[in-house]
Design a protein around this motif. Structure first.
Motif, PDB file in Angstrom:
ATOM      1  N   ASN A   1       6.229   7.765   6.914  1.00 37.19           N
ATOM      2  CA  ASN A   1       6.614   6.448   6.403  1.00 37.19           C
ATOM      3  C   ASN A   1       7.890   5.950   7.060  1.00 37.19           C
ATOM      4  O   ASN A   1       8.023   4.756   7.358  1.00 37.19           O
ATOM      5  N   MET A   2       8.856   6.857   7.295  1.00 33.41           N
ATOM      6  CA  MET A   2      10.077   6.447   7.972  1.00 33.41           C
ATOM      7  C   MET A   2       9.782   5.967   9.389  1.00 33.41           C
ATOM      8  O   MET A   2      10.329   4.960   9.866  1.00 33.41           O
TER       9      MET A   2
ATOM     10  N   ASN B   1       0.809  -1.211   0.000  1.00 32.27           N
ATOM     11  CA  ASN B   1       0.000   0.000   0.000  1.00 32.27           C
ATOM     12  C   ASN B   1       0.844   1.262   0.000  1.00 32.27           C
ATOM     13  O   ASN B   1       0.391   2.307  -0.465  1.00 32.27           O
ATOM     14  N   GLY B   2       2.071   1.194   0.548  1.00 29.86           N
ATOM     15  CA  GLY B   2       2.924   2.384   0.557  1.00 29.86           C
ATOM     16  C   GLY B   2       3.352   2.789  -0.834  1.00 29.86           C
ATOM     17  O   GLY B   2       3.348   3.968  -1.200  1.00 29.86           O
TER      18      GLY B   2
ATOM     19  N   VAL C   1      18.765   8.688   8.620  1.00 31.89           N
ATOM     20  CA  VAL C   1      18.315   8.188   9.922  1.00 31.89           C
ATOM     21  C   VAL C   1      17.921   6.715   9.825  1.00 31.89           C
ATOM     22  O   VAL C   1      18.310   5.893  10.665  1.00 31.89           O
ATOM     23  N   ALA C   2      17.129   6.366   8.803  1.00 32.81           N
ATOM     24  CA  ALA C   2      16.716   4.972   8.641  1.00 32.81           C
ATOM     25  C   ALA C   2      17.913   4.053   8.418  1.00 32.81           C
ATOM     26  O   ALA C   2      17.979   2.946   8.972  1.00 32.81           O
ATOM     27  N   GLY C   3      18.899   4.503   7.610  1.00 28.90           N
ATOM     28  CA  GLY C   3      20.085   3.691   7.385  1.00 28.90           C
ATOM     29  C   GLY C   3      20.905   3.497   8.644  1.00 28.90           C
ATOM     30  O   GLY C   3      21.447   2.411   8.902  1.00 28.90           O
ATOM     31  N   THR C   4      21.018   4.555   9.463  1.00 31.28           N
ATOM     32  CA  THR C   4      21.758   4.422  10.726  1.00 31.28           C
ATOM     33  C   THR C   4      21.075   3.426  11.654  1.00 31.28           C
ATOM     34  O   THR C   4      21.734   2.582  12.290  1.00 31.28           O
TER      35      THR C   4
ATOM     36  N   ALA D   1      12.418  -0.846   1.044  1.00 29.11           N
ATOM     37  CA  ALA D   1      11.105  -0.196   1.119  1.00 29.11           C
ATOM     38  C   ALA D   1      11.242   1.298   1.360  1.00 29.11           C
ATOM     39  O   ALA D   1      10.504   2.111   0.784  1.00 29.11           O
ATOM     40  N   ASN D   2      12.189   1.683   2.226  1.00 29.42           N
ATOM     41  CA  ASN D   2      12.437   3.113   2.448  1.00 29.42           C
ATOM     42  C   ASN D   2      12.795   3.819   1.152  1.00 29.42           C
ATOM     43  O   ASN D   2      12.260   4.889   0.834  1.00 29.42           O
TER      44      ASN D   2
END
Length: 549
Positions: free
Chosen positions: A470-471, A374-375, A406-409, A453-454
């Protein structure tokens, strides 16, 4: 001369039967339809052949034809009657509606007459008000009122400016106070974190003290037995008992010092190998990730430690050999659960907690699939109707790049927790565990899928708020294991699970060296994650915005 025959003929008018003579009669008066259809002119009735003219077969066919005509006539008459009744009902309804319409029309005429009279009265009142208004304007002094209003307006303007300056001062004071309160809040948060750490360390020390107390009680019983045997009259028996007593006390003291962290197990120094360029350093103290999967591993290691200590006590009392199940001298800080083996609490911890881990991973997988399905659809239809302004473009692309960093960290932290999880199992377990390998691989795949997905979702979004939402949603999937562990510590899954998970120590101290593969895994993980995160942060920052066609 033949005898005349009697035949039965159906008469449509009265639906009855009557007998007529079928004796021969002159051809021009026979009851047939041949005259109707013009038999003299050579035209036969419908369904009658030439041979049947004037015979009984012709009369039968004529009777059937008359009966069909009668039935059609009756059906037609019934249909016409029903339609006439329907039209009569409709006419009555129309007449009633017409009467109602006439009544409404009469009422409307009365309302119009009333409205006209009211309008005339209002016109008279309006003329009177206008005359009164003109008289009032003559009595008022307009110029004096204008001067008075102007002076009052000047005073109000000066007062408004003075209030505005005072309001600015109050705003500045409030901002300063808010800044001070924020600093105090940050300081209080730091103090609260320190208090939590101290509370956790105190809990661990209390747990260690409880374990030491139980072990001391057992040692005390052994010492009492040895003391009683040391009072024997036989000198040799007394010396052997005293030697065993001293050995047991020395072992107990050394173990207590090691578990309290005062004395670490002695690390055996290996001879340097000239072929190796770099020596592997000792592991030392590591902090494992606090999640349900690591708690499951530490729970299994704690039961293995308790079993190995029990076997070690038996072996030392018999032949002096150590158990090979788990070498507790290699690690410090591993807590033994206060649960007896074979009880319902032991079953709940071993298998109930495994069910919690499996359910947590299943929920993570389902939520991730929903976000992926859905995203991507949510961001696929978004576009700009016109090129965004520079400030809007900068805010959107900066949000995408920062969210990617931020998501990768956070994903890098999760991957290093998985590497430490695998390393602890390799160092302490006698054989490689299938459960640990499968869990680690599934967690790695999930984290890589989260990164993908990010990237896919961020590239298609056009709203900075949706980027951060989303994040946050994807970060929730990754941290669900830690959240479920916190829920278990609050007692949601039962008292024994809450007690065991609260006393579990996620900080371990190792004397052994790192495995040969760990340095390469850590280097590759950090390098790959840094490269991927920086690259895709740059790509998301420089990507073109989707424009509506």
């Amino acid at each position: 001369m033949t005898t005349p025959r009697r035949a039965t003929v159906l008469v449509p008018e009265d639906h009855g039967e009557r007998s007529v003579s079928s004796s021969p009669r002159p051809h021009h008066i026979r009851p047939s339809l041949s005259g109707v259809f013009g038999s003299r002119s050579g035209v036969l009735p419908p369904g009658v052949s030439v041979t049947e003219v004037g015979t009984e077969a012709e009369r039968d066919k004529n009777r059937r034809l008359l009966k069909e005509l009668y039935e059609d006539h009756k059906a037609f008459r019934d249909d016409i009657t029903a339609k006439m009744e329907s039209m009569a009902a409709q006419n009555s309804e129309l007449l009633s509606e017409l009467a109602q319409s006439k009544n409404k029309q009469a009422q409307l005429v009365a309302d119009v007459a009333r409205s006209r009279s009211e309008c005339a009265q209002l016109a008279k009142d309006l003329a009177q008000v206008r005359s009164e208004h003109q008289a009032m304007l003559k009595d008022l002094r307009i110029e004096e009122l204008r001067g008075l209003v102007g002076s009052n307006l000047g005073d109000l303007t000066a007062r408004s400016e003075r209030l505005t300056s005072e309001l600015d001062k109050v705003r500045q004071d409030v901002r300063i106070q808010i800044g001070d309160m924020s600093a105090q809040s940050d300081a209080l948060k730091g103090e609260l974190g320190e208090v939590k750490k101290e509370s956790n360390s105190i809990k661990r020390e209390l747990q260690a003290a409880k374990e030491q107390r139980s072990r001391l009680q057992e040692r005390q019983k052994d010492i009492e037995k040895m003391k009683s045997s040391a009072e024997s009259l036989n000198d040799i028996t007394r010396l052997e008992a005293k030697s065993d007593l001293a050995t047991m006390e020395l072992y107990s003291l050394r173990k207590q010092l090691c578990e309290r962290g005062v004395l670490l197990p002695v690390r055996v120094e290996k001879e340097p190998d000239e072929d190796k360029v770099e020596e592997r350093p000792p592991v030392g103290t590591i902090e494992l990730g606090e999640d349900v999967f690591t708690a499951r591993l530490l729970l299994r290691l704690g039961f293995m430690k308790a079993q190995s200590e029990a076997e070690e006590d038996e072996s030392l009392s018999s032949d002096g050999e150590r158990s090979s199940l788990l070498d507790s001298s290699n690690v410090m800080g591993l807590v033994v659960p206060e649960v007896e083996e074979g009880t319902g609490e032991h079953f709940g911890l071993m298998y109930g907690w495994a069910g919690v881990c499996g359910s947590t991973f299943l929920v993570q997988t389902v939520v991730l699939l929903i976000m992926l399905g859905n995203g991507l659809d949510m961001g696929g239809g978004e576009c700009f109707g016109q090129p965004p302004t520079f400030s809007m473009w900068l805010l959107l692309h900066t949000s995408k790049a920062l969210a990617m960093l931020v998501a990768g960290t956070l994903m890098g932290k999760e991957l290093m927790d998985i590497a430490n999880y695998w390393m602890v199992a390799e160092l302490l377990m006698p054989t490689r565990s299938v459960e640990v390998v499968l869990t680690a691989l599934l967690r790695v795949v999930m984290n890589l899928t989260l990164i993908g997905a990010n990237i896919a979702i961020f590239l298609s979004l056009t709203n900075p708020a949706e980027v951060w939402l989303n994040m946050t949603a994807l970060a929730f999937i990754a941290s669900l294991g830690s959240d479920v562990l916190d829920v278990a510590k609050r007692g949601v899954f039962g008292h024994h699970i809450a007690k065991t998970m609260t006393t579990t120590n996620f900080q371990l101290t190792f004397v052994s060296e790192y495995p040969a593969w760990f340095a390469h895994v850590r280097r590759v993980t950090i390098t790959v994650m840094t490269s991927v995160v920086i690259s895709f942060a740059y790509i998301t920052f420089k990507s073109a915005d989707p424009m509506c066609q």
